[in-house]
Scaffold this motif. Structure first.
Motif, mmCIF file in Angstrom:
data_model
loop_
_atom_site.group_PDB
_atom_site.id
_atom_site.type_symbol
_atom_site.label_atom_id
_atom_site.label_comp_id
_atom_site.label_asym_id
_atom_site.label_seq_id
_atom_site.Cartn_x
_atom_site.Cartn_y
_atom_site.Cartn_z
ATOM 1 N N GLU A 270 0.820 -1.208 0.000
ATOM 2 C CA GLU A 270 0.000 0.000 0.000
ATOM 3 C C GLU A 270 0.853 1.256 0.000
ATOM 4 O O GLU A 270 0.475 2.289 -0.563
ATOM 5 N N GLU A 271 2.001 1.191 0.631
ATOM 6 C CA GLU A 271 2.875 2.354 0.696
ATOM 7 C C GLU A 271 3.503 2.676 -0.657
ATOM 8 O O GLU A 271 3.952 3.800 -0.882
ATOM 9 N N ARG A 272 3.532 1.701 -1.547
ATOM 10 C CA ARG A 272 4.085 1.911 -2.889
ATOM 11 C C ARG A 272 2.997 2.075 -3.931
ATOM 12 O O ARG A 272 3.277 2.137 -5.125
ATOM 13 N N GLY A 273 1.742 2.118 -3.493
ATOM 14 C CA GLY A 273 0.641 2.301 -4.429
ATOM 15 C C GLY A 273 0.423 1.127 -5.358
ATOM 16 O O GLY A 273 0.003 1.304 -6.513
ATOM 17 N N TYR B 239 6.320 -9.372 -10.071
ATOM 18 C CA TYR B 239 6.411 -7.943 -10.349
ATOM 19 C C TYR B 239 5.166 -7.263 -9.796
ATOM 20 O O TYR B 239 4.184 -7.922 -9.468
ATOM 21 N N GLU B 240 5.232 -5.953 -9.676
ATOM 22 C CA GLU B 240 4.075 -5.202 -9.223
ATOM 23 C C GLU B 240 3.857 -3.986 -10.113
ATOM 24 O O GLU B 240 4.805 -3.448 -10.702
ATOM 25 N N ILE B 241 2.607 -3.590 -10.230
ATOM 26 C CA ILE B 241 2.222 -2.398 -10.978
ATOM 27 C C ILE B 241 1.894 -1.320 -9.961
ATOM 28 O O ILE B 241 1.063 -1.528 -9.075
ATOM 29 N N ARG B 242 2.555 -0.183 -10.093
ATOM 30 C CA ARG B 242 2.406 0.879 -9.097
ATOM 31 C C ARG B 242 1.631 2.075 -9.639
ATOM 32 O O ARG B 242 1.875 2.530 -10.759
ATOM 33 N N ARG B 243 0.731 2.573 -8.817
ATOM 34 C CA ARG B 243 0.052 3.863 -9.020
ATOM 35 C C ARG B 243 0.365 4.639 -7.751
ATOM 36 O O ARG B 243 -0.410 4.683 -6.820
ATOM 37 N N TRP B 244 1.567 5.219 -7.749
ATOM 38 C CA TRP B 244 2.209 5.642 -6.514
ATOM 39 C C TRP B 244 2.267 7.167 -6.415
ATOM 40 O O TRP B 244 3.073 7.816 -7.080
#
Length: 216
Positions: free
Chosen positions: A84-87, A107-112
């Motif tokens: 959550e801290e990285r969106g 991998y992760e997709i960020r909306r940060w």
């Protein structure tokens, strides 16, 4: 050449910007590995297709909104810290779904919001303005949780090339009807995976009977 992006409180209007970052840019050991492996991949690809090797690029987005500056990209999932801290709004496996059971191969997709893109200082011919319309910018951000959780480095969708970080960006822009504004990578380069993301997005639109939004 370093590129400065304004802090959140300096943003006076909504806009969406695309950044083209040379693959493996930076001075870290990880960047060197990516640069070398990417170069080998491109030379092999060029030899198979009987063409000259071309520079490779990784793409990322920065959205400036009333809420602040938001970075959008695909990255390896770190071993520590809260998503959550990285969106984080999505993600998937690297190499195979079996390997993806381990966080090392995810991998992760960020909306940060207020996030960072470590290698953005190396971006070339960037930023590219995609939109200055607040509704379009918000629509792009809203689409991100719907990005397919495809396996990185594979072409399970039979879209013609492997799925990767560029696929995430092109999928999102295609679904929003903004992909044409991205243009092409600088210096005659390539963005592997870009066409795959756009193709999968078009299939989603066709199967749902709801075409991608097209900007007028």
């Amino acid at each position: 050449m370093a590129i400065d992006t304004p802090p959140c409180d300096a943003v006076s209007s909504s806009r969406l910007e695309l950044y083209w970052v040379p693959l493996g840019a930076g001075t870290s050991v990880g960047s060197h590995v990516v640069r070398v492996s990417g170069g080998i991949y491109e030379r092999l690809s060029a030899a198979i297709r009987r063409r000259s090797p071309r520079p490779l690029f990784h793409s990322a987005l920065i959205a400036h909104t009333a809420k602040g500056r938001c970075v959008v990209e695909m990255t390896p999932a770190p071993r520590h810290g809260l998503a959550e801290e990285r969106g984080v709004v999505g993600g998937g496996a690297v190499g195979s779904r079996l390997l993806g059971r381990s966080r090392v191969f995810r991998y992760e997709i960020r909306r940060w919001f207020a996030g960072v893109i470590p290698d953005i200082a190396y971006a070339t011919d960037s930023p590219v303005l995609i939109s200055s319309d607040g509704d379009e910018v918000e629509h792009v951000l809203d689409l991100l949780p719907d990005v397919p959780a495809a396996v990185w480095g594979r072409d399970h969708a039979h879209a013609g090339e492997m799925w990767n970080s560029n696929s995430v960006i092109s999928w999102t822009l295609e679904r929003a009807g903004l992909a044409e504004r991205a243009g092409t990578p600088p210096r005659g380069g390539r963005a592997p995976g870009w066409d795959a993301g756009a193709e999968v997005a078009r299939r989603v639109a066709e199967s749902s009977g709801r075409p991608s939004m097209r900007a007028g």
